[in-house]
Write a protein that holds these residues in place. Structure first.
Motif, mmCIF file in Angstrom:
data_model
loop_
_atom_site.group_PDB
_atom_site.id
_atom_site.type_symbol
_atom_site.label_atom_id
_atom_site.label_comp_id
_atom_site.label_asym_id
_atom_site.label_seq_id
_atom_site.Cartn_x
_atom_site.Cartn_y
_atom_site.Cartn_z
ATOM 1 N N THR A 16 103.552 169.273 -24.170
ATOM 2 C CA THR A 16 102.418 168.480 -23.708
ATOM 3 C C THR A 16 102.786 167.013 -23.830
ATOM 4 O O THR A 16 103.041 166.534 -24.940
ATOM 5 N N GLY A 17 102.841 166.297 -22.730
ATOM 6 C CA GLY A 17 103.225 164.893 -22.749
ATOM 7 C C GLY A 17 102.091 163.983 -23.164
ATOM 8 O O GLY A 17 100.935 164.400 -23.326
ATOM 9 N N GLN A 18 102.421 162.709 -23.309
ATOM 10 C CA GLN A 18 101.449 161.736 -23.796
ATOM 11 C C GLN A 18 100.322 161.459 -22.801
ATOM 12 O O GLN A 18 99.294 160.901 -23.182
ATOM 13 N N ARG A 19 100.493 161.849 -21.539
ATOM 14 C CA ARG A 19 99.451 161.607 -20.536
ATOM 15 C C ARG A 19 98.825 162.923 -20.060
ATOM 16 O O ARG A 19 98.326 163.027 -18.946
ATOM 17 N N SER A 20 98.822 163.914 -20.915
ATOM 18 C CA SER A 20 98.396 165.252 -20.504
ATOM 19 C C SER A 20 96.897 165.376 -20.292
ATOM 20 O O SER A 20 96.435 166.343 -19.687
#
Length: 558
Positions: free
Chosen positions: A216-220
């Protein structure tokens, strides 16, 4: 081939030392951790003579060289050691030492999906284990090479890095699992598209590794986690290639592609994947606010998350993280305090002395931006938040990949640093925050005994959903001589507190060997039995070895 070089550091870049010559920053750390001075604990250079020789037989070695050639097969000690260790705190302790037991016996680099199948077939014939490796940035013991009793080979998937299709019309991309995220993102950006996956390990992580851990990325908040965006995948298994359905929006029984995200090498080697992508944003902006405390800020974020907001990110740092990082950044810059004008403005706005910090990020159209910020701005005004504008958010974005590089600098100075993250329902969030922070302070104090020092414990809400959020804890602490034993005590305590308070073993780091026990509990006995049966069907000889497999191997069916 690695003799006399370093093996340590975040993503293999251990030469950087952000604290070198930063006396004010080092003094700041001493004050925060109640230490008289920082210790000098330099790492050891890599010594190939300390690496045990490969256990492969001559017959096995000949078979692998014949199939994969000298470019696709190596027993080089440095490469074996480097890829056998991830980026977790215990991995870094091992990287810094000369004691590197439990290293893979060889590295094989398949150049096609069929090559990967052949490797697994040879594993069944010759009796060795196989674990896939992408960017080797995992922080939860995903490789778990040290537990393998048979000869162990790492399948380096980096050669499977071709992009085979980009469809602007379907908004999908199909690529090899070994492609690194920056390369994939650059190719998509050239077509006006984005995957939207930006983890802190962005520069090293691969597509396949990120899918395997269900990253899960930081802009999810805006783009979703990788499992949400997986359309189809092809896996190499000991029984041949397994291609999931070519689409996920169909009523054709259970969607088997859902088994791939989070599989961590348990079921096969991910070779290719088709992912949903989005149009690249026309505008990107991050805004920040001070809120009087973490609880108030999280309650506001909960309301926004449950209303639907159109933001790419909602992040809340608690009072300790806000204060610690603010003071540390000032100290790195050689400042004891913020500039006078900044302090005066905050005083006029009646900013709290120890605030929580909210950062909201937007990516999309300009018209959508205005509506998204109006929404969160309205909720934060109800919480008496103080708007800080775009500068803090821009600074966060600029340095969002930099903090992990500080870890080696801290380790060099006798400190330990680790992170713990969990998904927790909103009803348990505040209780979890207090319980984990209290437990971390207490357990670090107990490991120090009569020695000086204390822990710095920080937390932020990193990802939000309608039903809950991810809490991400950071711990900086004086490192004991028996550092690995100290970590085990800390880790087991934290995981017990997370379990007691209704949290997941992990939200986005993956399970690996470190979290396999709690992950197994959450699967339930019937679920574990079903997974065992699936694994046995795909891998009857048990050649695939991964850290997450511990949750199956430690539980016996009744």
């Amino acid at each position: 081939m690695g003799d006399g070089v370093q093996l340590w550091g975040w993503l293999g870049q251990g030469g950087r030392d952000p604290l070198e010559g930063k006396n004010m920053a080092q003094t700041y750390l001493c004050n925060m951790l109640a230490l008289q001075k920082l210790a000098d604990t330099p790492p050891a250079l890599f010594d190939p003579s300390r690496i045990a020789p490969s256990r492969l037989t001559q017959k096995t070695r000949k078979s692998l060289v014949t199939k994969f050639g000298s470019d696709g097969f190596t027993e080089d000690p440095f490469q074996r050691a480097n890829l056998s260790l991830g980026q977790s705190y215990p991995d870094q302790l091992r990287r810094r030492s000369a004691a590197l037991a439990g290293i893979a016996d060889a590295i094989v680099r398949p150049s096609s999906a069929q090559d990967a199948v052949t490797l697994l077939e040879l594993a069944s014939v010759h009796g060795f284990s196989v674990t896939p490796v992408g960017g080797a940035s995992n922080v939860t013991g995903a490789f778990d090479v040290k537990t393998s009793k048979r000869p162990h080979i790492l399948a380096d998937m980096s050669s499977l890095s071709q992009i085979t299709a980009i469809s602007s019309e379907d908004q999908t991309v199909t690529a090899g699992a070994g492609i690194r995220l920056p390369e994939l993102e650059a190719a998509l950006n050239a077509r006006g598209l984005t995957l939207g996956h930006f983890p802190q390990s962005f520069h090293a992580a691969t597509l396949g590794g990120s899918i395997a851990c269900n990253g899960t990325g930081q802009r999810s908040d805006g783009y979703g986690r990788l499992g949400d965006n997986l359309v189809a995948a092809t896996l190499a298994t000991p029984r041949g290639l397994w291609s999931t359905e070519a689409f996920r929006h169909a009523a054709e029984g259970p969607w088997l592609g859902g088994l791939i995200a989070g599989s961590e090498g348990l079921l096969g080697l991910i070779c290719t994947a088709t992912m949903k992508v989005r149009k690249a944003p026309a505008t990107t902006e991050d805004r920040a606010w001070f809120v009087r405390d973490f609880r108030t800020a999280c309650d506001a974020v909960q309301r926004v998350a449950q209303d639907g907001h159109g933001l790419a990110m909602l992040r809340v740092s608690d009072e300790n993280e806000t204060g610690f990082l603010s003071g540390f950044r000032l100290a790195l810059a050689g400042r004891a305090r913020a500039p006078l004008l900044e302090r005066a403005v905050l005083a006029l706005k009646r900013a709290p002395e120890r605030p929580a910090l909210v950062i909201a990020g937007y990516e999309g159209s300009r018209t959508g931006r205005d509506g998204a910020f109006r929404h969160i701005g309205s909720e934060l005004r109800k919480a008496a938040a103080i708007p800080l504008g775009t500068r803090p958010g821009a600074a966060w974005r600029k340095g969002r990949y930099e903090l992990p590089f500080l870890r080696e600098s801290l380790l060099r100075r006798g400190l330990g640093v680790d992170t713990f993250e969990t998904f927790v329902p909103w009803t348990q969030l505040h209780q979890m925050h207090v319980a984990v922070c209290d437990a971390l302070r207490q357990i670090v104090t107990s490991t120090l005994g009569a020695n000086e020092g204390r822990a710095a414990v920080m937390c932020h809400l990193s990802h939000s959903y309608s039903d809950g959020a991810c809490l991400y804890f950071t711990l900086v602490f004086p490192r004991e001589e028996s550092a690995l034993q100290q970590w085990r005590i800390i880790k087991s305590t934290v995981m017990a507190v997370i379990a007691e308070n209704g949290g997941a073993a992990s939200h986005h780091h993956g399970a690996g060997a470190d979290h396999a026990d709690l992950a197994g509990v959450h699967k339930g006995e019937l679920g574990l039995s079903a997974l065992k049966a699936l694994r046995a069907s795909l891998d009857p000889d048990g050649v695939l070895v991964s850290g997450i497999g511990k949750m199956l191997d430690l539980r016996k069916e009744g």
